[in-house]
Design a protein around this motif. Structure first.
Motif, short mmCIF file in Angstrom:
data_model
loop_
_atom_site.label_atom_id
_atom_site.label_comp_id
_atom_site.label_asym_id
_atom_site.label_seq_id
_atom_site.Cartn_x
_atom_site.Cartn_y
_atom_site.Cartn_z
N GLY B 67 0.82 -1.21 0.00
CA GLY B 67 0.00 0.00 0.00
C GLY B 67 0.85 1.25 0.00
N ASN B 68 0.42 2.29 -0.70
CA ASN B 68 1.20 3.51 -0.85
C ASN B 68 0.23 4.70 -0.98
OD1 ASN B 68 3.31 5.28 -1.31
ND2 ASN B 68 4.00 4.29 -3.20
N VAL B 69 0.55 5.78 -0.31
CA VAL B 69 -0.35 6.94 -0.30
C VAL B 69 -0.25 7.70 -1.62
CG1 VAL B 69 -0.84 9.12 0.87
CG2 VAL B 69 -0.14 7.12 2.19
N TYR B 70 -1.37 8.02 -2.21
CA TYR B 70 -1.40 8.76 -3.48
C TYR B 70 -2.46 9.87 -3.45
CZ TYR B 70 1.78 6.79 -6.85
OH TYR B 70 2.91 6.47 -7.55
N SER B 71 -2.07 11.04 -3.95
CA SER B 71 -3.05 12.07 -4.27
C SER B 71 -3.80 11.66 -5.54
CB SER B 71 -2.37 13.42 -4.49
OG SER B 71 -1.72 13.84 -3.32
N PHE B 72 -5.01 12.17 -5.70
CA PHE B 72 -5.78 11.80 -6.89
C PHE B 72 -6.83 12.87 -7.16
CE2 PHE B 72 -10.03 10.29 -5.47
CZ PHE B 72 -9.85 10.47 -4.10
N VAL B 73 -7.43 12.80 -8.34
CA VAL B 73 -8.61 13.62 -8.69
C VAL B 73 -9.54 12.76 -9.54
CG1 VAL B 73 -7.31 15.81 -8.72
CG2 VAL B 73 -7.63 14.54 -10.85
N ASP B 74 -10.82 13.12 -9.52
CA ASP B 74 -11.74 12.49 -10.48
C ASP B 74 -12.31 13.54 -11.42
OD1 ASP B 74 -13.73 13.81 -8.98
OD2 ASP B 74 -15.14 12.15 -9.20
N GLY B 75 -11.70 14.73 -11.40
CA GLY B 75 -12.14 15.82 -12.26
C GLY B 75 -11.90 17.15 -11.56
N PRO B 76 -12.22 18.25 -12.25
CA PRO B 76 -12.03 19.57 -11.62
C PRO B 76 -13.06 19.80 -10.51
CG PRO B 76 -13.03 19.78 -13.81
CD PRO B 76 -12.70 18.33 -13.63
N CYS B 77 -12.86 20.86 -9.74
CA CYS B 77 -13.74 21.16 -8.61
C CYS B 77 -15.21 21.19 -9.03
CB CYS B 77 -13.38 22.53 -8.02
SG CYS B 77 -11.74 22.63 -7.29
N GLY B 78 -16.03 20.46 -8.29
CA GLY B 78 -17.47 20.49 -8.52
C GLY B 78 -17.92 19.69 -9.72
N LYS B 79 -16.98 19.09 -10.44
CA LYS B 79 -17.29 18.27 -11.61
C LYS B 79 -16.48 16.98 -11.46
CE LYS B 79 -17.56 22.51 -14.28
NZ LYS B 79 -16.96 23.29 -15.38
N GLY B 80 -16.77 16.04 -12.24
CA GLY B 80 -15.99 14.81 -12.13
C GLY B 80 -16.85 13.62 -12.45
N MET B 81 -16.20 12.56 -12.91
CA MET B 81 -16.93 11.41 -13.42
C MET B 81 -16.80 10.16 -12.55
SD MET B 81 -18.79 12.19 -15.93
CE MET B 81 -19.15 10.63 -16.81
N GLY B 82 -16.09 10.26 -11.43
CA GLY B 82 -16.02 9.12 -10.53
C GLY B 82 -14.82 8.21 -10.73
N THR B 83 -14.10 8.40 -11.82
CA THR B 83 -12.89 7.59 -12.04
C THR B 83 -11.69 8.29 -11.40
OG1 THR B 83 -13.69 6.64 -14.12
CG2 THR B 83 -11.30 6.70 -13.80
N PRO B 84 -10.96 7.60 -10.50
CA PRO B 84 -9.78 8.22 -9.91
C PRO B 84 -8.60 8.26 -10.89
CG PRO B 84 -10.58 6.37 -8.56
CD PRO B 84 -11.25 6.29 -9.90
N TYR B 85 -7.97 9.42 -10.99
CA TYR B 85 -6.75 9.61 -11.79
C TYR B 85 -5.57 9.88 -10.85
CZ TYR B 85 -9.42 9.96 -16.14
OH TYR B 85 -10.22 9.69 -17.22
N PHE B 86 -4.41 9.34 -11.23
CA PHE B 86 -3.20 9.48 -10.42
C PHE B 86 -2.10 10.11 -11.26
CE2 PHE B 86 -5.59 5.70 -9.27
CZ PHE B 86 -5.82 5.92 -7.93
N TYR B 87 -1.36 11.04 -10.63
CA TYR B 87 -0.25 11.72 -11.29
C TYR B 87 1.01 11.11 -10.71
CZ TYR B 87 1.83 15.88 -13.49
OH TYR B 87 2.52 16.75 -14.29
N GLY B 88 1.72 10.34 -11.47
CA GLY B 88 2.83 9.59 -10.89
C GLY B 88 3.97 9.39 -11.86
N THR B 89 4.86 8.49 -11.50
CA THR B 89 6.02 8.19 -12.32
C THR B 89 6.40 6.73 -12.09
OG1 THR B 89 8.43 8.50 -12.38
CG2 THR B 89 7.32 9.36 -10.46
N TYR B 90 6.94 6.11 -13.12
CA TYR B 90 7.38 4.73 -12.97
C TYR B 90 8.60 4.62 -12.06
CZ TYR B 90 3.92 3.43 -16.44
OH TYR B 90 2.73 3.23 -17.09
#
Lengths: 202, 202
Positions: B67-90
């Motif tokens: 397990g590893n802690v990750y920031s995420f978004v599912d869209g911009p503020c007040g909008k979003g589609m429910g799919t989590p996106y992750f900004y990362g690197t290999y």
């Protein structure tokens, strides 16, 4: 689809009841310098109240990993030996999974401490092992749970609560910036959080 | 032992910099009733900033979960589609693991929101899939990240940041008490958090 039910008692959600009291049962210990990695890891394991326990799912196909939030203790307030203990039941998904495969990890982050200025991340990996309910270790661990998570003492006995511990085999830490460090397990267990800290084996 | 290094840039720890500003870039959306399970899950995925991403470890033996802690978004503020996106690197352990086995889960808890009175727990499981950097989806996801986690825009490009999304195959929720619920993925994606909420596909 299998849905495990009744893991937590009706109207006695552990988190909700714990949140009814704003008083923390423990005096916070001073945070070690971030570059004393083993001490920082020990401080996280002693100071934090919850983390994410991961198992290999028995419910999902293909051996998918599964994370679940768990309260834990490593000993009573101001004491503790660094081993995380969990108060759970085989009715809950994660403990159920661990019966099939005891390899787990447990992830902590300072983001769970609202007042913390930085966010170290620690993942402990190893085996989840049930503690013998007739042992002194069980009695001491249960006392630490009831001190630090007082509502657990009111959870109804028919849920067959057990205590399990993580036998640590790997320690992965991001203390500040740069890459992850793999910590020495021996140095982790011998680290002292403060000069007068008492280490208490459970 | 393999230790991945340099996942996060020196002196630019993502959490620390984000914590320097007390201003949340988004107006909080009202929490749905706890018994509207799909809406509650959507609210958690839209409202929370971080969770624990779990993979099958390529560093530890025996296919241990990690397990590893990750920031995420599912869209911009007040909008979003429910799919989590992750900004990362290999360069980071979890993305590195996902190259070998893309089956992951992502665990959220209301305990990560200090002001929340209760603690629902949600684990989303599925595949971690890299978003094509030449797609509109990537551009929109990146804009959402830079809005909600502004410091990400300053992370140095030599870390080869990528955006990945969790293709949800399973939703496991403890909304209050009693056992876990397995949610309908269709109902999850069609849930609206407020009458005037705009759903924005990334």
């Amino acid at each position: 689809m299998l849905t495990l039910s009744g893991a937590y008692p009706s109207l006695r959600h552990p988190f909700e009841l714990e949140k009814q009291s704003d008083e923390c049962p423990c005096e916070p210990l001073q945070r070690p310098d971030r570059f004393n990695k083993e001490e920082l890891a020990r401080w996280m394991v002693h100071s934090m109240d919850w983390g994410v326990l991961t198992t290999i799912s028995t419910r999902l196909p293909d051996g998918q990993p599964f994370g679940n939030v768990y309260s834990f203790v490593d000993g009573p307030c101001g004491k503790g030996m660094g081993t995380p203990y969990f108060y759970g039941t085989y009715m809950d998904q994660s403990f159920h999974d661990s019966k099939q495969n005891d390899k787990v990890s447990f992830t902590l982050t300072e983001a769970s401490l609202p007042s913390s200025p930085v966010c170290a991340r620690l993942t402990l990996s190893g085996k989840l092992v049930e503690v013998n309910p007739d042992s002194e270790e069980y009695t001491r661990a249960q006392a630490a749970f009831f001190q630090r998570h007082p509502q657990m003492a009111t959870w109804p006995s028919e849920h067959n609560w057990i205590i399990a511990k993580l036998e640590i085999e790997d320690l992965w830490l991001i203390n500040f910036y740069g890459g992850a460090a793999i910590l020495s397990i021996e140095e982790y267990f011998s680290a002292k959080l403060s000069p007068d800290m008492q280490l208490e084996r459970l």
